[in-house]
Design a protein around this motif. Structure first.
Motif, mmCIF file in Angstrom:
data_model
loop_
_atom_site.group_PDB
_atom_site.id
_atom_site.type_symbol
_atom_site.label_atom_id
_atom_site.label_comp_id
_atom_site.label_asym_id
_atom_site.label_seq_id
_atom_site.Cartn_x
_atom_site.Cartn_y
_atom_site.Cartn_z
ATOM 1 N N TYR A 115 -3.558 -37.406 12.541
ATOM 2 C CA TYR A 115 -4.657 -36.793 13.104
ATOM 3 C C TYR A 115 -4.135 -36.126 14.558
ATOM 4 C CZ TYR A 115 -7.661 -38.863 9.534
ATOM 5 O OH TYR A 115 -8.127 -39.004 8.265
ATOM 6 N N GLU A 118 -2.102 -33.027 14.032
ATOM 7 C CA GLU A 118 -2.901 -31.872 13.540
ATOM 8 C C GLU A 118 -3.624 -31.340 14.594
ATOM 9 O OE1 GLU A 118 -5.368 -33.957 10.449
ATOM 10 O OE2 GLU A 118 -3.770 -33.535 8.942
ATOM 11 N N GLU A 168 5.112 -29.730 11.846
ATOM 12 C CA GLU A 168 4.460 -29.597 10.579
ATOM 13 C C GLU A 168 5.484 -30.633 9.937
ATOM 14 O OE1 GLU A 168 4.413 -25.576 9.742
ATOM 15 O OE2 GLU A 168 2.248 -25.297 9.993
ATOM 16 N N LEU A 171 4.327 -33.886 10.925
ATOM 17 C CA LEU A 171 3.370 -34.480 10.246
ATOM 18 C C LEU A 171 3.304 -34.848 8.680
ATOM 19 C CD1 LEU A 171 -0.092 -34.722 10.229
ATOM 20 C CD2 LEU A 171 0.115 -32.039 9.740
ATOM 21 N N GLN A 175 2.651 -38.697 7.635
ATOM 22 C CA GLN A 175 1.572 -38.885 6.643
ATOM 23 C C GLN A 175 2.268 -39.527 5.365
ATOM 24 O OE1 GLN A 175 0.620 -34.539 5.925
ATOM 25 N NE2 GLN A 175 -1.221 -34.977 6.988
#
Length: 181
Positions: A115, A118, A168, A171, A175
């Motif tokens: 989060y 992001e 990205e 991320l 994840q």
């Protein structure tokens, strides 16, 4: 703070001597231009000790050598490590500012880190939008200065664009870690 994150992270895996941690940090810093001195390590150990985040476990004395002190992390230190890692992402400045946190992702909630990443990406995209809106040609300056302004604008844009691409990737990595745990 990044040195302190490295120290706390290393101690969270087991008791160590400051010199051992200097060697571990050195391996990570070999990938960057940063250098670390023994004085910096010992200073940060002292700061962490005074804050109650680490504790002296054992001191070995030998005749012809200085005392050698082994340290361990305290419960308060484990909490501080976690908070520090989150704070690094919340106060993002550069990709390099994340390095100490990256080697300690196993010590935090990766969903929460996702989060935060992001949020960083959203802020970086807003910076790109801002740069897009700037029109150096509307400023009355010499041709040389105009060329310099365009070059700086171009560099800033591509640096941020590159950071977004890397963030990205990070991320996706975080994840996937969150799904495994």
């Amino acid at each position: 703070m990044s040195i302190q994150i490295f120290i706390l992270g290393a101690l969270s895996e087991g008791n160590c001597y400051p010199y051992d941690i200097k060697k571990k940090i050195g391996k990570h810093l070999d990938q960057t231009e940063a250098r670390i001195t023994e004085g910096t390590i010992y200073y940060n150990f002292e700061v962490l000790h005074k804050k109650g985040l680490i504790e002296k476990i054992e001191t070995i004395q030998s005749e012809n050598r200085p005392d050698k002190t082994m340290y361990g992390i305290t419960d308060q230190g484990r909490l501080a490590l976690e908070e520090s890692i989150y704070k690094v992402f919340q106060k993002f400045t550069t990709i390099q500012s994340l390095y100490a946190a990256l080697v300690n992702l196993d010590k935090v909630d990766n969903q929460k880190i996702a989060y935060l990443i992001e949020d960083i990406i959203v802020k970086q995209r807003k910076k790109l939008d801002y740069i897009d809106e700037q029109k150096p040609e509307e400023i009355k300056v010499s041709e040389d200065l105009m060329d310099a302004l365009w070059l700086m604008r171009d560099h800033a844009y591509h640096t941020i664009e590159s950071n977004i691409t890397w963030l990205e990737k990070l991320l996706r990595h975080v994840q996937s870690r969150a799904l495994r745990h």
